[in-house]
Design a protein around this motif. Structure first.
Motif, PDB file in Angstrom:
ATOM      1  N   ALA A 213       0.829  -1.207   0.000  1.00 56.43           N
ATOM      2  CA  ALA A 213       0.000   0.000   0.000  1.00 56.43           C
ATOM      3  C   ALA A 213       0.863   1.257   0.000  1.00 56.43           C
ATOM      4  O   ALA A 213       0.566   2.233  -0.703  1.00 56.43           O
ATOM      5  CB  ALA A 213      -0.931   0.004   1.212  1.00 56.43           C
ATOM      6  N   PHE A 214       1.955   1.241   0.766  1.00 54.95           N
ATOM      7  CA  PHE A 214       2.835   2.414   0.800  1.00 54.95           C
ATOM      8  C   PHE A 214       3.564   2.598  -0.529  1.00 54.95           C
ATOM      9  O   PHE A 214       3.670   3.717  -1.040  1.00 54.95           O
ATOM     10  CB  PHE A 214       3.860   2.281   1.929  1.00 54.95           C
ATOM     11  CG  PHE A 214       4.852   3.410   1.949  1.00 54.95           C
ATOM     12  CD1 PHE A 214       4.491   4.659   2.438  1.00 54.95           C
ATOM     13  CD2 PHE A 214       6.136   3.231   1.453  1.00 54.95           C
ATOM     14  CE1 PHE A 214       5.386   5.714   2.438  1.00 54.95           C
ATOM     15  CE2 PHE A 214       7.043   4.277   1.450  1.00 54.95           C
ATOM     16  CZ  PHE A 214       6.677   5.523   1.944  1.00 54.95           C
ATOM     17  N   LEU A 215       4.062   1.483  -1.097  1.00 55.45           N
ATOM     18  CA  LEU A 215       4.773   1.576  -2.359  1.00 55.45           C
ATOM     19  C   LEU A 215       3.855   2.119  -3.451  1.00 55.45           C
ATOM     20  O   LEU A 215       4.227   3.015  -4.211  1.00 55.45           O
ATOM     21  CB  LEU A 215       5.316   0.200  -2.762  1.00 55.45           C
ATOM     22  CG  LEU A 215       6.039   0.103  -4.106  1.00 55.45           C
ATOM     23  CD1 LEU A 215       7.242   1.043  -4.134  1.00 55.45           C
ATOM     24  CD2 LEU A 215       6.476  -1.332  -4.372  1.00 55.45           C
ATOM     25  N   TYR A 216       2.648   1.575  -3.522  1.00 53.11           N
ATOM     26  CA  TYR A 216       1.701   2.046  -4.531  1.00 53.11           C
ATOM     27  C   TYR A 216       1.364   3.518  -4.304  1.00 53.11           C
ATOM     28  O   TYR A 216       1.316   4.307  -5.264  1.00 53.11           O
ATOM     29  CB  TYR A 216       0.418   1.215  -4.504  1.00 53.11           C
ATOM     30  CG  TYR A 216      -0.651   1.778  -5.400  1.00 53.11           C
ATOM     31  CD1 TYR A 216      -0.561   1.641  -6.781  1.00 53.11           C
ATOM     32  CD2 TYR A 216      -1.720   2.482  -4.873  1.00 53.11           C
ATOM     33  CE1 TYR A 216      -1.520   2.185  -7.611  1.00 53.11           C
ATOM     34  CE2 TYR A 216      -2.680   3.038  -5.691  1.00 53.11           C
ATOM     35  CZ  TYR A 216      -2.582   2.878  -7.066  1.00 53.11           C
ATOM     36  OH  TYR A 216      -3.533   3.437  -7.887  1.00 53.11           O
ATOM     37  N   SER A 217       1.128   3.904  -3.060  1.00 54.64           N
ATOM     38  CA  SER A 217       0.785   5.294  -2.751  1.00 54.64           C
ATOM     39  C   SER A 217       1.901   6.243  -3.165  1.00 54.64           C
ATOM     40  O   SER A 217       1.641   7.323  -3.712  1.00 54.64           O
ATOM     41  CB  SER A 217       0.502   5.454  -1.256  1.00 54.64           C
ATOM     42  OG  SER A 217      -0.567   4.636  -0.854  1.00 54.64           O
ATOM     43  N   ALA A 218       3.144   5.848  -2.894  1.00 55.45           N
ATOM     44  CA  ALA A 218       4.277   6.689  -3.271  1.00 55.45           C
ATOM     45  C   ALA A 218       4.338   6.866  -4.787  1.00 55.45           C
ATOM     46  O   ALA A 218       4.579   7.967  -5.297  1.00 55.45           O
ATOM     47  CB  ALA A 218       5.582   6.078  -2.755  1.00 55.45           C
TER      48      ALA A 218
ATOM     49  N   ILE B  13       0.174   4.452 -14.509  1.00 51.94           N
ATOM     50  CA  ILE B  13       1.105   3.908 -13.516  1.00 51.94           C
ATOM     51  C   ILE B  13       0.474   2.719 -12.802  1.00 51.94           C
ATOM     52  O   ILE B  13       1.113   1.680 -12.578  1.00 51.94           O
ATOM     53  CB  ILE B  13       1.517   5.004 -12.504  1.00 51.94           C
ATOM     54  CG1 ILE B  13       2.535   5.952 -13.119  1.00 51.94           C
ATOM     55  CG2 ILE B  13       2.080   4.386 -11.231  1.00 51.94           C
ATOM     56  CD1 ILE B  13       3.884   5.310 -13.414  1.00 51.94           C
ATOM     57  N   THR B  14      -0.790   2.841 -12.441  1.00 49.71           N
ATOM     58  CA  THR B  14      -1.497   1.746 -11.785  1.00 49.71           C
ATOM     59  C   THR B  14      -1.552   0.526 -12.688  1.00 49.71           C
ATOM     60  O   THR B  14      -1.266  -0.603 -12.264  1.00 49.71           O
ATOM     61  CB  THR B  14      -2.925   2.175 -11.409  1.00 49.71           C
ATOM     62  OG1 THR B  14      -2.867   3.344 -10.577  1.00 49.71           O
ATOM     63  CG2 THR B  14      -3.650   1.063 -10.652  1.00 49.71           C
ATOM     64  N   TYR B  15      -1.905   0.724 -13.936  1.00 50.51           N
ATOM     65  CA  TYR B  15      -2.006  -0.396 -14.887  1.00 50.51           C
ATOM     66  C   TYR B  15      -0.653  -1.079 -15.102  1.00 50.51           C
ATOM     67  O   TYR B  15      -0.551  -2.316 -15.051  1.00 50.51           O
ATOM     68  CB  TYR B  15      -2.542   0.105 -16.225  1.00 50.51           C
ATOM     69  CG  TYR B  15      -2.500  -0.935 -17.320  1.00 50.51           C
ATOM     70  CD1 TYR B  15      -3.483  -1.917 -17.399  1.00 50.51           C
ATOM     71  CD2 TYR B  15      -1.461  -0.949 -18.245  1.00 50.51           C
ATOM     72  CE1 TYR B  15      -3.438  -2.882 -18.392  1.00 50.51           C
ATOM     73  CE2 TYR B  15      -1.416  -1.916 -19.236  1.00 50.51           C
ATOM     74  CZ  TYR B  15      -2.396  -2.874 -19.313  1.00 50.51           C
ATOM     75  OH  TYR B  15      -2.336  -3.836 -20.296  1.00 50.51           O
ATOM     76  N   LEU B  16       0.374  -0.286 -15.328  1.00 50.97           N
ATOM     77  CA  LEU B  16       1.689  -0.868 -15.621  1.00 50.97           C
ATOM     78  C   LEU B  16       2.246  -1.686 -14.470  1.00 50.97           C
ATOM     79  O   LEU B  16       2.799  -2.764 -14.665  1.00 50.97           O
ATOM     80  CB  LEU B  16       2.665   0.250 -16.008  1.00 50.97           C
ATOM     81  CG  LEU B  16       2.375   0.956 -17.338  1.00 50.97           C
ATOM     82  CD1 LEU B  16       3.316   2.132 -17.531  1.00 50.97           C
ATOM     83  CD2 LEU B  16       2.512  -0.021 -18.502  1.00 50.97           C
TER      84      LEU B  16
END
Length: 273
Positions: free
Chosen positions: A210-215, A263-266
């Motif tokens: 969750a932190f990595l994605y948020s960053a 970014i989310t998709y990739l």
């Protein structure tokens, strides 16, 4: 107060329409994205026109529509591991080069560059909205599509309040004087907290995920905002257009999502999570 009321009303109506379109899936998203792509490209072209910068107008609109259509889920690949998006983008480059040789005008290279940039910046990135909606499938894709929307919203709100209360150091003063480092950090924290709550509620991702994605998505969101500010500043425009009352143009509202959704998709495709 009247301006604020118009801004809030536009936001509520726009958010409701987006939710309904995404829920209905590609039959609603495809025409919506075609319209958004056309309107956003028109804003881009008009900003260029005001600076006496030229593009191949009709070709840009047609290739832009082709890129959106090529993003439809379930299309047979032109070759193993390939995509029709790549075919259309490659053909557009070939076409722009040929047409400038056959019918050369003033500043042909400039026209090619601005035409291709418009395709990459708007319809190419918008195509990821369709791709993400069906990744990894129609059901889970609805959840993953909602994540960048929520994270971007949290980034904007967190950045606004943190910047107002604690902002001192300018993030990119030459591009967007109002952005601060403290605001960027506040946006990241708000994004992380919201993503953590959502992902824990549905039982996906660890704390680190969750932190990595948020960053990543908070950085992409703010970069998208700054990129559009750079574009407007370079073209001498205050807003990209006037299509959204109280908000400016479509590009002014889409700028963050144009980076956050891809970014989310990739990263989902790359199996980071």
């Amino acid at each position: 107060m009247e301006s604020l009321s118009v801004r809030v009303l536009t936001s509520v109506v726009s958010f409701t329409l987006v939710v309904l379109v995404v829920l209905f899936g590609w039959p609603a998203m495809l025409p919506a994205l075609l319209l958004v792509s056309f309107l956003a490209l028109r804003e881009y072209v008009r900003m260029l026109d005001r600076r006496d910068l030229d593009v191949r107008h009709i070709s840009v609109y047609l290739f832009g529509s082709g890129l959106i259509l090529a993003s439809l889920p379930g299309l047979p690949a032109p070759w193993q591991g390939g995509s029709w998006r790549e075919v259309i983008l490659g053909f557009s480059l070939f076409y722009f080069l040929v047409i400038e040789v056959v019918k050369p005008g003033e500043r042909p290279l400039e026209r090619i560059v601005y035409s291709l940039f418009g395709l990459l910046y708007i319809p190419w990135l918008l195509g990821y909205f369709l791709l993400l909606r069906y990744t990894p499938n129609a059901s889970d894709g609805l959840l993953y599509f909602g994540l960048p929307l929520l994270a971007t919203f949290a980034t904007d709100i967190g950045g606004f309040f943190a910047g107002n209360f604690f902002g001192h150091r300018k993030l990119a003063p030459e591009v967007s004087p109002g952005k601060t480092v403290e605001g960027a950090v506040g946006g990241l924290i708000a994004s992380f907290l919201l993503v953590l709550v959502v992902t824990r509620a549905v039982g996906i991702w660890s704390l680190f995920d969750a932190f990595l994605y948020s960053a990543l998505v908070a950085s992409a969101s703010q970069l998208g905002d700054l990129s559009e500010s750079l574009l407007k500043r370079s073209l001498g425009a205050k807003d990209s257009g006037t299509s959204l009352p109280g908000h400016g143009g479509l590009l002014d509202r889409l700028d963050s999502l144009l980076f956050a959704v891809p970014i989310t998709y990739l990263f989902l495709q790359l199996g980071v999570f």
